[in-house]
Design a protein around this motif. Structure first.
Motif, short mmCIF file in Angstrom:
data_model
loop_
_atom_site.label_atom_id
_atom_site.label_comp_id
_atom_site.label_asym_id
_atom_site.label_seq_id
_atom_site.Cartn_x
_atom_site.Cartn_y
_atom_site.Cartn_z
N ILE A 104 23.67 29.59 48.42
CA ILE A 104 22.87 30.55 47.64
C ILE A 104 21.60 29.85 47.17
N THR A 105 20.55 30.65 46.92
CA THR A 105 19.30 30.03 46.47
C THR A 105 19.20 30.07 44.94
N LEU A 106 18.52 29.05 44.40
CA LEU A 106 18.30 29.03 42.94
C LEU A 106 17.50 30.26 42.53
N ILE A 137 12.18 43.25 52.49
CA ILE A 137 13.33 42.93 51.63
C ILE A 137 13.46 41.41 51.54
N PRO A 138 13.13 40.83 50.36
CA PRO A 138 13.30 39.37 50.24
C PRO A 138 14.77 38.99 50.15
N MET A 139 15.11 37.93 50.87
CA MET A 139 16.51 37.50 50.90
C MET A 139 16.62 35.99 50.70
N GLY A 140 17.51 35.58 49.80
CA GLY A 140 17.80 34.16 49.61
C GLY A 140 19.01 33.82 50.44
N GLY A 141 20.14 33.60 49.77
CA GLY A 141 21.39 33.32 50.50
C GLY A 141 22.09 34.58 50.97
N GLY A 142 21.68 35.74 50.41
CA GLY A 142 22.32 37.00 50.79
C GLY A 142 23.77 37.08 50.34
#
Ligand SMILES: Cc1cc2nc3c(=O)[nH]c(=O)nc-3n(C[C@H](O)[C@H](O)[C@H](O)COP(=O)(O)OP(=O)(O)OC[C@H]3O[C@@H](n4cnc5c(N)ncnc54)[C@H](O)[C@@H]3O)c2cc1C
Length: 455
Positions: free
Chosen positions: A140-142, A68-73
């Motif tokens: 959060i991620t772009l 499961i890819p996660m950025g800022g979640g």
């Protein structure tokens, strides 16, 4: 492979400090700030390079372990809480800003670059440029935001953030690296056409098609001054025409209609929050004059922003929620949706009824996307995290809002599992068939965020 062996492989790849299966570290990954129920996670790994991502994916694929890819979640809708256990791939260590192209105006970044990071980087090194980012916390991620078709202060003029992606580098389920967009054949990551546009395979896919490791996103020139011109709207039915007329002027940069009972000045009205910019104060003054006239013609009333809220509403990312009435516990989740402009008055009324039915202060925002081609309509429900009954009420309100959105012809945005299910039920059978076929080809072992978009 046993769990002990999987962990030791992950540690070999990313280093001992960046892989774990200890319950205290997995706890935080088993939930998000929204109302989704926690779900178990088996491992977390934090890769630093594309090669590390490839090695992890190869193991997951061989062992059929979900990934499961996660950025800022921070979607709030449970999209990075595993549905079937597995490895949460926390991308935050892939945080390099690789290139800023000032002439073709794009940023090439790794998938873990956050909005806070790009804002401060551009402010320091390229003060005449700005990036698209949402009004979400700066962690959060772009990539996470653009990949879910997020929106922000540039979206009224330029569309949602998914539309601003020029190209992607993706690790597929078999561990191969794919480039989509002009970067597939050029050193410039400046456009996704004129070739068959495969970027769309990875947007709003919620990590089910691959792990994005790099992304090119459009940048925009930054005017020197910015201001807000508030309008009060009494009759909700006037909103679509008012918005259309305002977008015709090409003056508003960001255009939102908000309904909230807090702060007090917002009670009883729909508040038009219209942001303008320019390179001189005179330019702002003349734009304001045109807008005031436009308000008068369209039955809206200009209001001077109360000074104590001025800075809050001009902050970027804006966190107007600070001015709202979040009850003890501080939880909130919203159904965001892409809605046709003509349905906004009805959506506002129904969402207000849903809020009142569950004893929640009605709070809604409609952000105009692409000069009115769509509206990001969000109905927010606050809850007390320490009160399970209150959380259940919020869940019911969210579910009814998803139903309302679909009934009115809109689409729930970044939908949680329940919302995805409602959408799949409504989906054209051939769309479903194609989605399933592509997914089976791209991910035959079903390891990519399984449970999401499961047809
Ligand atoms: C107070 C508040 C205000 C908000 N305001 C806004 C707003 O104005 N506009 C807006 O658009 N959103 C808003 N949001 C929603 C949300 O926070 C954002 O959209 C956020 O940008 C999501 O990014 P993320 O990095 O947290 O993504 P995540 O939650 O980590 O991921 C989102 C989805 O993308 C997938 N994903 C993440 N990284 C990758 C990758 N590298 N490869 C493949 N798939 C990946 C994940 O699996 C998941 O399905 C708000 C949220 C809060 C809490």
């Amino acid at each position: 492979m046993s769990n002990v062996e999987v962990l030791s492989k992950l540690e070999e790849i990313v280093g001992k400090d960046f892989a774990s299966n200890s319950p205290e570290e997995l706890f935080i990954y088993s939930q998000d700030p929204g109302v989704s129920h926690p779900r178990p996670v088996d491992f977390v790994a934090m890769p630093e390079t594309v090669e590390e991502v490839q090695q992890i994916v190869r193991i997951a694929n061989e062992e059929k372990i979900p990934i499961i890819p996660m950025g800022g979640g921070m979607t709030l809708s449970g999209l990075v809480i595993p549905v079937k256990g597995g490895i949460v791939l926390d991308m935050k260590r892939m945080d390099k800003i690789i290139e800023i192209n000032e002439t073709s105006r794009y940023a090439l970044v790794e998938a873990g670059v956050t909005s806070g990071q790009i804002i401060s980087y551009l402010n320091e090194k390229y003060p005449d440029l700005r990036a698209p980012f949402p009004d979400a916390p700066p962690s959060i991620t772009l990539a996470g935001n653009a990949l879910i078709h997020g929106s922000g202060y540039l979206s009224q003029k330029y569309g949602d953030h998914g539309a601003m992606i020029n190209g992607l580098e993706v690790v597929l389920a078999n561990g191969e690296v794919l480039k989509v967009g002009s970067c597939a054949m050029s050193k410039y990551w400046f456009t996704r056409g004129p070739i068959p546009d495969l970027v769309g395979l990875f947007t709003s896919a919620f990590g089910t098609m691959g792990i994005v490791t790099k992304l090119s996103i459009k940048l925009f020139p930054k005017p020197k001054f910015r201001d807000i011109v508030i309008g009060l709207i009494k009759d909700l039915d006037t909103i679509p025409e008012l918005v259309l007329n305002l977008t015709k002027t090409d003056i508003p940069e960001d255009l939102m209609v908000a309904l909230a009972e807090k702060p007090d000045f917002m009670k009883g009205y729909a508040i038009l929050m219209l942001y303008i910019n320019g390179d001189t104060q005179e330019e702002l003054a003349s734009k304001t004059k045109i807008l005031k006239k436009m308000y008068r013609k369209n039955k809206a009333t200009f209001m001077k922003m109360p000074p104590k809220y001025y800075d809050i509403f001009l902050e970027q990312p804006q966190f107007a929620a600070k001015a709202a009435d979040f009850r003890k516990g501080g939880g909130f989740e919203y159904v965001g949706s892409f809605m046709p402009l003509e349905k906004i008055p009805e959506a506002i009324e129904i969402a207000r009824d849903i809020s009142l039915k569950y004893g929640i202060v009605p709070t809604q925002v409609s952000r105009i996307i692409g000069r009115g081609h769509a509206v990001m309509f969000a109905a927010s429900y606050s809850f007390n995290r320490a009160d399970p009954e209150d959380m259940e009420k919020a869940r019911k309100a969210l579910h009814e809002t998803n139903e309302m959105v679909l009934n009115l012809g809109g689409l729930p945005w970044k939908a949680e599992l329940g919302g995805q299910k409602l959408m799949i039920e409504k989906m054209d059978p051939n769309y479903k068939m194609l989605l399933k076929t592509i997914r089976n080809i791209v991910d035959p072992n079903g390891i990519m965020n399984p449970g999401n978009w499961e047809v």
